[in-house]
Design a protein around this motif. Structure first.
Motif, PDB file in Angstrom:
ATOM      1  N   LYS A 162      40.414  49.568  45.408  1.00 49.48           N
ATOM      2  CA  LYS A 162      41.340  49.943  44.340  1.00 49.48           C
ATOM      3  C   LYS A 162      41.511  51.448  44.264  1.00 49.48           C
ATOM      4  O   LYS A 162      40.586  52.201  44.539  1.00 49.48           O
ATOM      5  CB  LYS A 162      40.805  49.453  42.984  1.00 49.48           C
ATOM      6  CG  LYS A 162      40.671  47.933  42.879  1.00 49.48           C
ATOM      7  CD  LYS A 162      42.028  47.280  42.811  1.00 49.48           C
ATOM      8  CE  LYS A 162      41.964  45.806  42.462  1.00 49.48           C
ATOM      9  NZ  LYS A 162      41.620  44.940  43.600  1.00 49.48           N
ATOM     10  N   CYS A 163      42.710  51.854  43.828  1.00 48.85           N
ATOM     11  CA  CYS A 163      42.973  53.268  43.600  1.00 48.85           C
ATOM     12  C   CYS A 163      43.009  53.510  42.092  1.00 48.85           C
ATOM     13  O   CYS A 163      43.788  52.881  41.380  1.00 48.85           O
ATOM     14  CB  CYS A 163      44.311  53.655  44.218  1.00 48.85           C
ATOM     15  SG  CYS A 163      44.762  55.352  43.852  1.00 48.85           S
TER      16      CYS A 163
ATOM     17  N   GLY B 178      35.696  41.213  43.899  1.00 50.71           N
ATOM     18  CA  GLY B 178      36.903  41.887  44.394  1.00 50.71           C
ATOM     19  C   GLY B 178      37.986  40.954  44.894  1.00 50.71           C
ATOM     20  O   GLY B 178      38.746  41.301  45.802  1.00 50.71           O
TER      21      GLY B 178
ATOM     22  N   ASP C  71      47.698  43.138  43.863  1.00 49.36           N
ATOM     23  CA  ASP C  71      46.979  42.311  44.840  1.00 49.36           C
ATOM     24  C   ASP C  71      47.737  41.030  45.157  1.00 49.36           C
ATOM     25  O   ASP C  71      47.538  40.438  46.213  1.00 49.36           O
ATOM     26  CB  ASP C  71      45.605  41.881  44.274  1.00 49.36           C
ATOM     27  CG  ASP C  71      44.724  43.062  43.902  1.00 49.36           C
ATOM     28  OD1 ASP C  71      45.070  44.200  44.255  1.00 49.36           O
ATOM     29  OD2 ASP C  71      43.684  42.826  43.248  1.00 49.36           O
TER      30      ASP C  71
ATOM     31  N   VAL D  57      42.208  43.916  49.641  1.00 52.64           N
ATOM     32  CA  VAL D  57      42.761  44.419  48.383  1.00 52.64           C
ATOM     33  C   VAL D  57      41.693  44.618  47.310  1.00 52.64           C
ATOM     34  O   VAL D  57      41.999  45.018  46.186  1.00 52.64           O
ATOM     35  CB  VAL D  57      43.895  43.517  47.845  1.00 52.64           C
ATOM     36  CG1 VAL D  57      45.071  43.542  48.782  1.00 52.64           C
ATOM     37  CG2 VAL D  57      43.407  42.098  47.622  1.00 52.64           C
ATOM     38  N   SER D  58      40.441  44.347  47.648  1.00 54.08           N
ATOM     39  CA  SER D  58      39.378  44.709  46.696  1.00 54.08           C
ATOM     40  C   SER D  58      39.344  46.220  46.510  1.00 54.08           C
ATOM     41  O   SER D  58      38.876  46.705  45.475  1.00 54.08           O
ATOM     42  CB  SER D  58      38.019  44.230  47.210  1.00 54.08           C
ATOM     43  OG  SER D  58      37.563  45.050  48.269  1.00 54.08           O
TER      44      SER D  58
ATOM     45  N   LEU E  41      36.224  38.862  39.617  1.00 52.88           N
ATOM     46  CA  LEU E  41      36.374  40.320  39.457  1.00 52.88           C
ATOM     47  C   LEU E  41      35.272  41.064  40.199  1.00 52.88           C
ATOM     48  O   LEU E  41      35.526  42.045  40.903  1.00 52.88           O
ATOM     49  CB  LEU E  41      36.344  40.693  37.969  1.00 52.88           C
ATOM     50  CG  LEU E  41      37.429  40.055  37.091  1.00 52.88           C
ATOM     51  CD1 LEU E  41      37.289  40.539  35.650  1.00 52.88           C
ATOM     52  CD2 LEU E  41      38.829  40.357  37.609  1.00 52.88           C
TER      53      LEU E  41
ATOM     54  N   GLY F 218      43.780  45.599  34.541  1.00 54.46           N
ATOM     55  CA  GLY F 218      42.711  46.581  34.746  1.00 54.46           C
ATOM     56  C   GLY F 218      42.548  47.498  33.550  1.00 54.46           C
ATOM     57  O   GLY F 218      42.626  48.717  33.661  1.00 54.46           O
TER      58      GLY F 218
ATOM     59  N   LEU G 239      34.341  45.304  50.257  1.00 50.85           N
ATOM     60  CA  LEU G 239      33.661  44.200  49.564  1.00 50.85           C
ATOM     61  C   LEU G 239      34.000  42.850  50.197  1.00 50.85           C
ATOM     62  O   LEU G 239      33.183  41.926  50.171  1.00 50.85           O
ATOM     63  CB  LEU G 239      34.036  44.240  48.069  1.00 50.85           C
ATOM     64  CG  LEU G 239      33.297  43.293  47.129  1.00 50.85           C
ATOM     65  CD1 LEU G 239      31.790  43.336  47.334  1.00 50.85           C
ATOM     66  CD2 LEU G 239      33.629  43.619  45.683  1.00 50.85           C
ATOM     67  N   GLU G 240      35.178  42.751  50.816  1.00 50.16           N
ATOM     68  CA  GLU G 240      35.547  41.493  51.478  1.00 50.16           C
ATOM     69  C   GLU G 240      34.501  41.099  52.522  1.00 50.16           C
ATOM     70  O   GLU G 240      34.265  39.916  52.764  1.00 50.16           O
ATOM     71  CB  GLU G 240      36.920  41.617  52.148  1.00 50.16           C
ATOM     72  CG  GLU G 240      38.110  41.449  51.215  1.00 50.16           C
ATOM     73  CD  GLU G 240      38.449  42.699  50.423  1.00 50.16           C
ATOM     74  OE1 GLU G 240      37.737  43.719  50.570  1.00 50.16           O
ATOM     75  OE2 GLU G 240      39.433  42.665  49.637  1.00 50.16           O
TER      76      GLU G 240
ATOM     77  N   LEU H 138      36.616  54.311  42.532  1.00 49.92           N
ATOM     78  CA  LEU H 138      37.066  52.927  42.657  1.00 49.92           C
ATOM     79  C   LEU H 138      37.302  52.514  44.107  1.00 49.92           C
ATOM     80  O   LEU H 138      37.208  51.351  44.450  1.00 49.92           O
ATOM     81  CB  LEU H 138      38.367  52.708  41.854  1.00 49.92           C
ATOM     82  CG  LEU H 138      38.176  52.185  40.434  1.00 49.92           C
ATOM     83  CD1 LEU H 138      37.410  53.172  39.593  1.00 49.92           C
ATOM     84  CD2 LEU H 138      39.507  51.848  39.777  1.00 49.92           C
TER      85      LEU H 138
ATOM     86  N   PHE I  72      38.466  46.216  37.220  1.00 47.82           N
ATOM     87  CA  PHE I  72      39.194  47.050  38.181  1.00 47.82           C
ATOM     88  C   PHE I  72      38.271  48.027  38.906  1.00 47.82           C
ATOM     89  O   PHE I  72      38.482  48.347  40.055  1.00 47.82           O
ATOM     90  CB  PHE I  72      40.323  47.797  37.469  1.00 47.82           C
ATOM     91  CG  PHE I  72      41.473  48.148  38.375  1.00 47.82           C
ATOM     92  CD1 PHE I  72      42.316  47.151  38.865  1.00 47.82           C
ATOM     93  CD2 PHE I  72      41.727  49.457  38.733  1.00 47.82           C
ATOM     94  CE1 PHE I  72      43.378  47.464  39.704  1.00 47.82           C
ATOM     95  CE2 PHE I  72      42.788  49.780  39.567  1.00 47.82           C
ATOM     96  CZ  PHE I  72      43.618  48.791  40.050  1.00 47.82           C
TER      97      PHE I  72
ATOM     98  N   ASN J  71      35.127  47.324  39.423  1.00 47.77           N
ATOM     99  CA  ASN J  71      33.973  46.586  39.946  1.00 47.77           C
ATOM    100  C   ASN J  71      33.765  46.739  41.453  1.00 47.77           C
ATOM    101  O   ASN J  71      32.641  46.999  41.879  1.00 47.77           O
ATOM    102  CB  ASN J  71      34.082  45.101  39.590  1.00 47.77           C
ATOM    103  CG  ASN J  71      33.833  44.845  38.110  1.00 47.77           C
ATOM    104  OD1 ASN J  71      33.498  45.748  37.357  1.00 47.77           O
ATOM    105  ND2 ASN J  71      34.012  43.619  37.680  1.00 47.77           N
ATOM    106  N   PRO J  72      34.798  46.581  42.289  1.00 41.80           N
ATOM    107  CA  PRO J  72      34.529  46.654  43.733  1.00 41.80           C
ATOM    108  C   PRO J  72      33.904  47.994  44.163  1.00 41.80           C
ATOM    109  O   PRO J  72      32.934  47.997  44.922  1.00 41.80           O
ATOM    110  CB  PRO J  72      35.913  46.448  44.355  1.00 41.80           C
ATOM    111  CG  PRO J  72      36.657  45.646  43.345  1.00 41.80           C
ATOM    112  CD  PRO J  72      36.190  46.178  42.016  1.00 41.80           C
TER     113      PRO J  72
ATOM    114  N   ARG K 218      44.100  48.239  52.361  1.00 46.17           N
ATOM    115  CA  ARG K 218      44.845  47.286  51.530  1.00 46.17           C
ATOM    116  C   ARG K 218      45.897  46.562  52.371  1.00 46.17           C
ATOM    117  O   ARG K 218      46.144  45.383  52.193  1.00 46.17           O
ATOM    118  CB  ARG K 218      45.489  47.993  50.326  1.00 46.17           C
ATOM    119  CG  ARG K 218      44.473  48.349  49.228  1.00 46.17           C
ATOM    120  CD  ARG K 218      45.135  48.824  47.950  1.00 46.17           C
ATOM    121  NE  ARG K 218      45.952  47.790  47.313  1.00 46.17           N
ATOM    122  CZ  ARG K 218      45.498  46.889  46.434  1.00 46.17           C
ATOM    123  NH1 ARG K 218      44.243  46.920  46.065  1.00 46.17           N
ATOM    124  NH2 ARG K 218      46.303  45.987  45.926  1.00 46.17           N
TER     125      ARG K 218
ATOM    126  N   TYR L 279      44.936  41.226  40.509  1.00 48.17           N
ATOM    127  CA  TYR L 279      45.764  42.174  39.746  1.00 48.17           C
ATOM    128  C   TYR L 279      47.195  42.224  40.325  1.00 48.17           C
ATOM    129  O   TYR L 279      47.447  41.716  41.414  1.00 48.17           O
ATOM    130  CB  TYR L 279      45.137  43.574  39.793  1.00 48.17           C
ATOM    131  CG  TYR L 279      43.726  43.602  39.296  1.00 48.17           C
ATOM    132  CD1 TYR L 279      43.443  43.741  37.942  1.00 48.17           C
ATOM    133  CD2 TYR L 279      42.663  43.447  40.175  1.00 48.17           C
ATOM    134  CE1 TYR L 279      42.139  43.739  37.477  1.00 48.17           C
ATOM    135  CE2 TYR L 279      41.348  43.448  39.725  1.00 48.17           C
ATOM    136  CZ  TYR L 279      41.094  43.592  38.380  1.00 48.17           C
ATOM    137  OH  TYR L 279      39.802  43.585  37.921  1.00 48.17           O
TER     138      TYR L 279
END
Lengths: 768, 153
Positions: free
Chosen positions: B35-36, A29, A36, B32-33, A26, A262, B73-74, B45, B97, B99-100, B27, A33
């Motif tokens: 997030k919306c 990243g 993803d 995909v790290s 988590l 999430g 983050l990737e 986020l 969710f 975190n990134p 994305r 989810y």
């Protein structure tokens, strides 16, 4: 009493802090989810056309032009869907919630109700088509005020096929979802005999869970042609049943799994969006995905039930609380999800706090339909509303009698061993509420902080207090299960149907396996939750996972140990009774012969008629309450009404925390969520009953600048029916901020605010 | 329209619609790290680094990133690994969710201000919402990391 059931025992793994098993995935990243991990190129994007009216009949709906938009695969209206009513509440069958929904209904019942499902190759095409659907509505007068809903001639659900699977006192011809009265003792007689009486009504709104990941579901046909649902849900098995009922297909044709979630907080204890993409996939045979926007989550989600709780409290001048009489009016909105059940907690999980002195109590409620967004489950589940009301009333009593509110509570609170009449007659087996109060006072420096301190310039510092309780599971109802199996290198797999929504239940249940099997935590792999693989579990809600599923884990481990011993008995050619299990293997006590666990596990795979896999289920006849005390210090600016939270101290009795770091975070998170609905998060409606706060621009979640300094401690008790003495932690923690803050604000201003949220405007203007 | 972005250190050329948001582009590129959480620039986020500066990728058009460097983050997992374990030790990752975005902004904070006070941490990360943790665990994690780093230095 099993070997794990000894008070004050120290454990190797239980009661210790470990990282969550998924934490690095988590924090870095990784794709975990729904959105993803579902990236099939042929996936359809699903959008919902929503009603602009709170109460209307779809007279005509024209989709021909919209269907011509390039990329549109399908558009469905009320004419296309099955006609069997169902409930989307995630509850054990037969559900208390009425069957009052269709996938799409010709009668739309709130602004935002689904009118049509659009499936297209991409979002742009779906949105373009949505705008081209022509709907003629027969607009009806709505019922927007919950006070006028009961027996209103305008019916939210006039349909003849409205169906309550359980008798809960509901009647759709009266706009009633549920209604009940309960009590004990001579309420009117004791009330008349009391020296002091307090009666006030407290109002809480339809607060939104606002988990960071909105509602979302992906569906496809799997390699067997079955409906495969990957959803952000707390309730995989209930979702399977709900889809089976709604779509009219057998459960053997449906598989529901949840990846990482999430956040849920109860929102995802309702199948808010699953039916729409599932219907698209069944009709088209293609993968489909629906991701709610934040606005959709705010206006067509599953928020807290708005409630008005009227408290009548009778006491003696010495502060002895002798009688409590509560009436709750709960607003279920357009549909009845969780309506009959949340309301019960507003009384049954507040009144028992005062078992110590109570001679009589009464608790009555009505749950009504109105034409606003349907409510659902939200952490606290009615207890939050009831505790705001009752704890505020008790603080009002203390101020009126000039008795320190902590002292007043000490005179009246429930204590270990007491029978709680208002809590289904259950005995408080494990109750450290008195110690929570003592410790909280000490940590908070109550004696110094309770007095009102003027700082000059209109600024005031002062404090407030509240107690809380919740339950641990729904007694005689929730079922938790666990499968534990031995792998061929002597490690274990734990398979559950409960849903870790970030809370860490995968990890704490694995800790229990490690404790029982005397192994390291990293030797336990966890998987959950998937209806094809997991043993049945009601799901993660009602504060049940640690208590109920934890107990199932313990039982499964006991069984597995015995299986392992029996395999070893075959290898050593001796009776199983002569053998004893340790984490490394099995020993024959008399001879000292030892079979390592790896040898046992390989033996199972070679010329063997035995397996080493155990599944156990658990249900409880009681729902042991966790207890807590919260104290808050604020600084209030009389000129602007601004409240700054300085310190929040909470002491919690959750039995024992299985993982202290995670229990602490649960508490801190709950406190901040509670501070949010007390001070910042508002819900107001436009003339069509649509929430105005439909984005995070207006629905203000607390930030890290808004919550002051938190301090959390635990006072352990020992619950004999729980795993390792544990009760629950997840919900109770949201319950104290509202009454404690309202109390502190009164101390500063002399005004009791009996409606949430308490905004600076209301404080500055001195409005109650 | 054609855009060229240096994404996580690698040149990416792509054809995008003029109204495509950077978050959707990223994305689609497999990052995909990102997030919306809100669509209205309120939650933090979707934070990514654009030319080293944290930006909300839901409020930047992909076309605006043309010619710029973007890190998600990737591309920063090694740098993140230095401190995220301390967040995990607190259990403050929770649902994960947010975190990134939180980790990206923390990276930006620590690059800008390697030894921040608690108030500086709170102020810098104020735009990163978290609904699970109550924030204090995140703060304790960063604080423990800073102390551990100081101990090593």
């Amino acid at each position: 009493m099993t070997e794990n059931h000894q008070p004050n025992r120290t454990y190797k793994t239980v009661g210790k802090t470990f990282r969550k098993k998924d934490s690095m995935q988590l924090l870095l990243g990784e794709p975990t989810y729904v959105d993803d991990i579902t990236d099939r190129k042929d996936c359809l994007t699903v959008k919902i056309l929503r009603s602009p009216y709170p109460n209307a009949i779809v007279e005509e709906i024209k989709t021909d032009v919209a269907k011509k938009v390039p990329g549109v695969a399908a558009i469905y209206t009320w004419e296309d869907v099955p006609k069997n009513r169902f409930a989307i509440a995630g509850q054990t069958y037969p559900e208390p919630s009425p069957y009052d929904r269709l996938i799409l209904d010709r009668h739309v019942r709130f602004t935002g109700d689904a009118v049509a499902i659009i499936a297209a190759e991409d979002e742009k095409a779906a949105v373009k088509a949505m705008k081209l659907i022509k709907v003629s509505y027969r607009v009806l007068e709505p019922v927007l005020d919950m006070h006028t809903a009961k027996d209103n001639p305008i019916l939210v659900h006039p349909e003849e096929d409205w169906f309550p699977p359980l008798p809960v006192g509901g009647d759709n011809k009266r706009n009633l979802v549920a209604s009940e009265q309960s009590g004990h003792g001579d309420v009117d007689g004791v009330m008349a005999d009391c020296e002091i009486r307090i009666e006030h009504t407290y109002h809480t709104k339809a607060f939104n869970q606002a988990m960071m990941e909105t509602f979302r579901t992906y569906t496809e046909l799997d390699r067997y042609g079955r409906l495969h649902v990957i959803s952000s849900t707390q309730i995989v098995f209930h979702v399977r049943r709900i889809l089976s009922t709604a779509l009219g297909i057998p459960k053997s044709k449906i598989r529901v799994e949840k990846p990482r979630i999430g956040g849920g907080f109860g929102a995802k204890q309702t199948a808010v969006c699953e039916v729409y993409p599932a219907f698209v996939t069944l009709k088209t045979g293609r993968p489909a995905k629906l991701i709610y926007t934040r606005e959709e989550s705010q206006i067509a989600g599953s928020p807290r039930h708005e409630m008005e709780v009227t408290v009548r409290l009778g006491a003696n001048k010495d502060g002895k609380i002798r009688v409590l009489d509560l009436y709750t009016l709960s607003n279920s909105g357009a549909y009845g999800e969780h309506g009959p059940t949340t309301v019960g907690l507003s009384g049954h999980k507040s009144i028992p706090l005062y078992t110590g002195s109570l001679e009589a109590y009464r608790f009555c409620y009505d749950v009504v339909y109105t034409n606003v967004q349907a409510a659902g489950a939200y952490r606290g589940y009615g207890a939050t509303q009831g505790i705001f009301a009752l704890e505020s009333a008790v603080n009002e009593l203390a101020e009126k009698l000039h008795i320190d509110p902590t002292v007043l509570r000490e005179r009246n609170m429930v204590r270990e061993g007491m029978v709680m009449d208002a809590y289904y007659g259950e005995t408080a087996n494990a109750c450290a509420l008195d110690r929570c109060m003592a410790r909280c006072k000490e940590l908070f420096h109550w004696e110094e902080k309770y007095p009102v301190r003027e700082l000059g310039g209109g600024k005031i510092r002062c404090a407030g207090v509240a107690m809380a309780m919740q339950g641990s599971c729904i007694s005689n109802l929730d079922v938790g299960s666990a499968t534990v199996k031995l792998s061929d290198d002597g490690t274990y797999n734990l398979i559950i149907g409960a849903a870790d929504m970030g809370t860490g239940c995968d990890t704490i249940l694995a800790q229990m396996v490690a404790e029982c099997m005397d192994c390291e935590l990293e030797d336990v792999a966890v998987f959950g939750a998937d209806t094809d693989v997991s043993p049945y579990d009601s799901g993660s809600y009602a504060s049940s996972t640690t208590y109920i599923t934890g107990k199932a884990v313990e039982k499964a481990c006991t069984d597995l140990k015995q299986q392992i011993i029996e395999v070893a008995a075959g290898m050593l050619n001796c009776p199983a009774a002569e053998l004893s299990f340790s984490g490394k293997g099995v020993t024959r006590m008399q001879t000292g012969e030892f079979v390592p666990l790896t040898d046992i596990s390989y033996k199972i795979q070679l010329n063997s008629n035995r397996s080493a896999i155990a599944t156990a289920s658990s249900c409880s006849p009681v729902s042991p309450p966790p207890y807590m005390v919260g104290m808050v210090e604020i600084e209030l600016d009389k000129l602007t009404g601004q409240v700054t939270v300085l310190d929040y101290v909470a002491v919690v009795d959750c039995g024992i925390p299985i993982n202290p770091a995670l229990a602490r975070i649960q508490t801190e998170g709950g406190l901040v969520q509670g501070i949010g609905h007390t001070l910042f998060e508002n819900v107001t409606y436009d003339s069509h009953g649509k929430p105005i706060e439909n984005s995070f621009m207006q629905y203000k979640l607390p930030t890290r600048l808004d919550m002051g300094h938190l301090q959390v401690e635990f006072e352990n008790s020992y619950e004999p029916t729980g795993p390792f003495g544990a009760k629950s932690i997840g919900e109770i923690v949201i319950n104290t901020p509202a009454p404690a803050l309202a109390h502190a604000i009164y101390r500063a201003t002399g005004v009791w605010h009996r409606e949430l949220p308490i905004t600076p405007e209301q404080i500055a203007m001195g409005k109650e | 329209m054609e855009i060229k972005i240096k994404l996580n250190g690698r040149q990416v050329a792509a054809s995008v619609e003029p109204d495509m948001l950077l978050i959707d582009f990223l994305r689609k590129q497999g990052c995909v790290s990102v997030k919306c959480g809100c669509e209205t620039t309120n939650c933090g986020l979707c934070t990514v680094l654009m030319d080293e500066v944290p930006v909300l990728s839901c409020a930047v058009l992909a076309a605006r990133a043309d010619g710029h460097s973007i890190f998600t983050l990737e591309g920063l997992r090694e740098e993140a690994s230095e401190f995220v374990g301390f967040i995990a030790d607190q259990g403050a990752d929770q649902c994960g969710f947010c975190n990134p975005g939180f980790v990206m902004n923390t990276i930006a904070l620590l690059r800008e201000n390697p030894d921040p006070t608690d108030d500086e941490i709170r102020a810098y990360l104020a735009g990163n919402l978290c609904r699970c943790s109550g924030y204090d665990g995140q703060l304790r994690g960063i604080r423990t990391f800073l102390e551990s780093r100081r101990g090593k230095a």
